[in-house]
Design an enzyme around this catalytic site. Structure first.
Site, PDB file in Angstrom:
ATOM      1  N   TYR A 257     -14.860 -12.154  -0.109  1.00  0.00           N
ATOM      2  CA  TYR A 257     -15.564 -10.903  -0.402  1.00  0.00           C
ATOM      3  C   TYR A 257     -16.856 -11.170  -1.167  1.00  0.00           C
ATOM      4  O   TYR A 257     -17.896 -10.560  -0.897  1.00  0.00           O
ATOM      5  CB  TYR A 257     -14.665  -9.957  -1.188  1.00  0.00           C
ATOM      6  CG  TYR A 257     -13.648  -9.246  -0.342  1.00  0.00           C
ATOM      7  CD1 TYR A 257     -14.004  -8.136   0.425  1.00  0.00           C
ATOM      8  CD2 TYR A 257     -12.320  -9.675  -0.300  1.00  0.00           C
ATOM      9  CE1 TYR A 257     -13.070  -7.473   1.203  1.00  0.00           C
ATOM     10  CE2 TYR A 257     -11.370  -9.018   0.478  1.00  0.00           C
ATOM     11  CZ  TYR A 257     -11.752  -7.917   1.229  1.00  0.00           C
ATOM     12  OH  TYR A 257     -10.827  -7.273   2.009  1.00  0.00           O
TER      13      TYR A 257
ATOM     14  N   ASP B 221      -6.651  -2.587  -7.291  1.00  0.00           N
ATOM     15  CA  ASP B 221      -7.292  -3.228  -6.138  1.00  0.00           C
ATOM     16  C   ASP B 221      -7.527  -4.690  -6.475  1.00  0.00           C
ATOM     17  O   ASP B 221      -7.800  -5.030  -7.629  1.00  0.00           O
ATOM     18  CB  ASP B 221      -8.619  -2.537  -5.810  1.00  0.00           C
ATOM     19  CG  ASP B 221      -9.184  -3.019  -4.481  1.00  0.00           C
ATOM     20  OD1 ASP B 221      -9.927  -4.023  -4.483  1.00  0.00           O
ATOM     21  OD2 ASP B 221      -8.858  -2.413  -3.445  1.00  0.00           O
TER      22      ASP B 221
ATOM     23  N   ARG C 274      -3.163   6.392   0.894  1.00  0.00           N
ATOM     24  CA  ARG C 274      -3.775   7.483   1.639  1.00  0.00           C
ATOM     25  C   ARG C 274      -2.843   8.214   2.586  1.00  0.00           C
ATOM     26  O   ARG C 274      -3.158   9.334   3.009  1.00  0.00           O
ATOM     27  CB  ARG C 274      -4.984   6.941   2.421  1.00  0.00           C
ATOM     28  CG  ARG C 274      -6.128   6.506   1.523  1.00  0.00           C
ATOM     29  CD  ARG C 274      -7.297   5.974   2.323  1.00  0.00           C
ATOM     30  NE  ARG C 274      -7.009   4.681   2.944  1.00  0.00           N
ATOM     31  CZ  ARG C 274      -7.837   4.024   3.742  1.00  0.00           C
ATOM     32  NH1 ARG C 274      -9.018   4.558   4.034  1.00  0.00           N
ATOM     33  NH2 ARG C 274      -7.513   2.857   4.243  1.00  0.00           N
TER      34      ARG C 274
ATOM     35  N   ARG D 107       0.824  -1.218   0.000  1.00  0.00           N
ATOM     36  CA  ARG D 107       0.000   0.000   0.000  1.00  0.00           C
ATOM     37  C   ARG D 107       0.857   1.266   0.000  1.00  0.00           C
ATOM     38  O   ARG D 107       0.446   2.300   0.538  1.00  0.00           O
ATOM     39  CB  ARG D 107      -0.956   0.022   1.205  1.00  0.00           C
ATOM     40  CG  ARG D 107      -2.026  -1.059   1.158  1.00  0.00           C
ATOM     41  CD  ARG D 107      -3.028  -0.884   2.291  1.00  0.00           C
ATOM     42  NE  ARG D 107      -3.942  -2.023   2.348  1.00  0.00           N
ATOM     43  CZ  ARG D 107      -4.478  -2.487   3.468  1.00  0.00           C
ATOM     44  NH1 ARG D 107      -4.206  -1.907   4.629  1.00  0.00           N
ATOM     45  NH2 ARG D 107      -5.304  -3.521   3.439  1.00  0.00           N
TER      46      ARG D 107
ATOM     47  N   ARG E  45      -6.712  11.830  -5.371  1.00  0.00           N
ATOM     48  CA  ARG E  45      -7.921  11.106  -4.981  1.00  0.00           C
ATOM     49  C   ARG E  45      -9.091  12.044  -4.710  1.00  0.00           C
ATOM     50  O   ARG E  45     -10.260  11.661  -4.856  1.00  0.00           O
ATOM     51  CB  ARG E  45      -7.599  10.269  -3.739  1.00  0.00           C
ATOM     52  CG  ARG E  45      -8.729   9.508  -3.131  1.00  0.00           C
ATOM     53  CD  ARG E  45      -9.224   8.366  -4.010  1.00  0.00           C
ATOM     54  NE  ARG E  45     -10.209   7.605  -3.255  1.00  0.00           N
ATOM     55  CZ  ARG E  45     -11.466   7.971  -3.091  1.00  0.00           C
ATOM     56  NH1 ARG E  45     -11.914   9.075  -3.653  1.00  0.00           N
ATOM     57  NH2 ARG E  45     -12.293   7.236  -2.371  1.00  0.00           N
TER      58      ARG E  45
END
Length: 339
Positions: A147, A72, A27, A23, A36
């Site tokens: 998921y 992703d 963020r 990652r 973003r």
């Protein structure tokens, strides 16, 4: 090109220990937040030029030794026909779960170049820009299946394990379809120019070793075996997988990713003639500089007998990590390992 990462993956001698962070494009970087702020997460994933920009950010800002494609793991599930939504604070949501054969039948095995061409475009653009190797990736079938079955993230995985134990035929059929799609997806990434491939098994650690051996590992083995023809490093990372290490080393991966729940020296003894990747606790990046450097020095010392070692976190960098702390870690790894 700086190929230190690739050399470490192959167990070759390097001048220093290479580092990248899971990652790493994300963020915690203000530069990422700026990009973003103008698009949704899925829009970002499907915009090659923007994906290139955020993939390059940690290379330019922090001097990482490898880039990982910005995407992703669930992009492929959407391409298979499972509607995907991302909600702030909730993460990924699949409104239509896969819990019976009819739902499974609605999933397809798509042509990766057609259904996820934006990913391949990103890879081709990145190869023109990068001065370090590019890692492509996919979610491992078990993690992706959770998921689809749960409809999103879970803490107890009730629906997943219920299907495993009460309808194993359906579960294996789902795993087989995801596996087939993943092989095509990763092969397309390799053809587009990815120089290494990683399988992320984020939820493998919820399984007992006996269940991992039956319900997850065979599909990982099939994917990795199918990719051997590309002759690029293959990495398998099972999060919370210390109890699964004896089995993970049979996956066919060239590099075994380690979380922080196992001593790296102990892991290396089990892994043998394979490279390892890891394995500092992501929250250790919050340590004061001198303590962080000591933690890194201890880990490097613990990995001195590895066939090859890529320094990484034991999971993704947390979104509230100060970027300057990540830079301290990168600089420390480069400095301390080159002595």
């Amino acid at each position: 090109m700086n190929d230190t990462f690739l050399k470490a993956c192959r167990g070759e001698k390097t001048d220093y220990t290479p580092i990248w962070m899971m990652r790493q494009a994300g963020r915690y970087l203000p530069e990422y937040q700026k990009v973003r702020g103008n698009v949704t997460f899925l829009e970002l994933c499907k915009s090659p030029e923007l994906c290139v920009e955020v993939t390059l950010q940690p290379i330019d800002i922090l001097n990482m030794d490898a880039a990982i494609l910005f995407s992703d793991i669930l992009i492929l599930m959407e391409a298979m026909g499972a509607p995907l939504e991302f909600h702030e604070g909730k993460g990924p949501i699949f409104p239509k779960t896969i819990r019976d054969q009819a739902a499974l039948d609605r999933l397809s095995v798509p042509d990766a170049d057609e259904a996820t061409g934006f990913v391949m475009d990103t890879i081709r653009l990145l190869r023109k820009e990068l001065r370090v190797p590019l890692i492509g990736f996919a979610g491992a079938p078990f993690t992706c299946a959770t998921y689809l079955i749960e409809g999103g993230s879970s803490k107890v995985f009730w629906e997943t394990k219920k299907m495993m134990f009460t309808n194993p035929e359906l579960f294996h059929n789902l795993m087989s379809k995801i596996t087939e799609a993943t092989i095509l997806y990763l092969a397309a990434q390799a053809r587009a120019g990815a120089q290494a491939l990683q399988l992320f098994d984020s939820w493998a650690g919820i399984l007992a070793p006996c269940d991992f051996k039956v319900f997850a590992l065979p599909y990982v083995q099939k994917i990795l075996q199918s990719l051997k023809k590309f002759d690029i490093p293959l990495i398998y990372f099972a999060n919370n997988g210390a109890t699964l290490l004896d089995l993970s080393i049979t996956s066919g991966a060239d590099v075994i990713g380690l979380d922080w729940r196992i001593n790296i020296g102990d892991a290396i003894k089990k892994v043998g003639k394979r490279a390892v990747q890891g394995n500092i606790d992501p929250f250790a990046l919050l340590l004061p500089k001198d303590q962080l450097r000591k933690r890194i020095a201890d880990l490097l010392d613990g990995a001195k007998d590895a066939h090859g070692h890529i320094f990484n976190l034991g999971h993704g960098i947390h979104q509230f990590t100060p970027p300057e702390q990540a830079k301290i870690a990168v600089d420390a790894v480069h400095e301390l390992s080159s002595r």
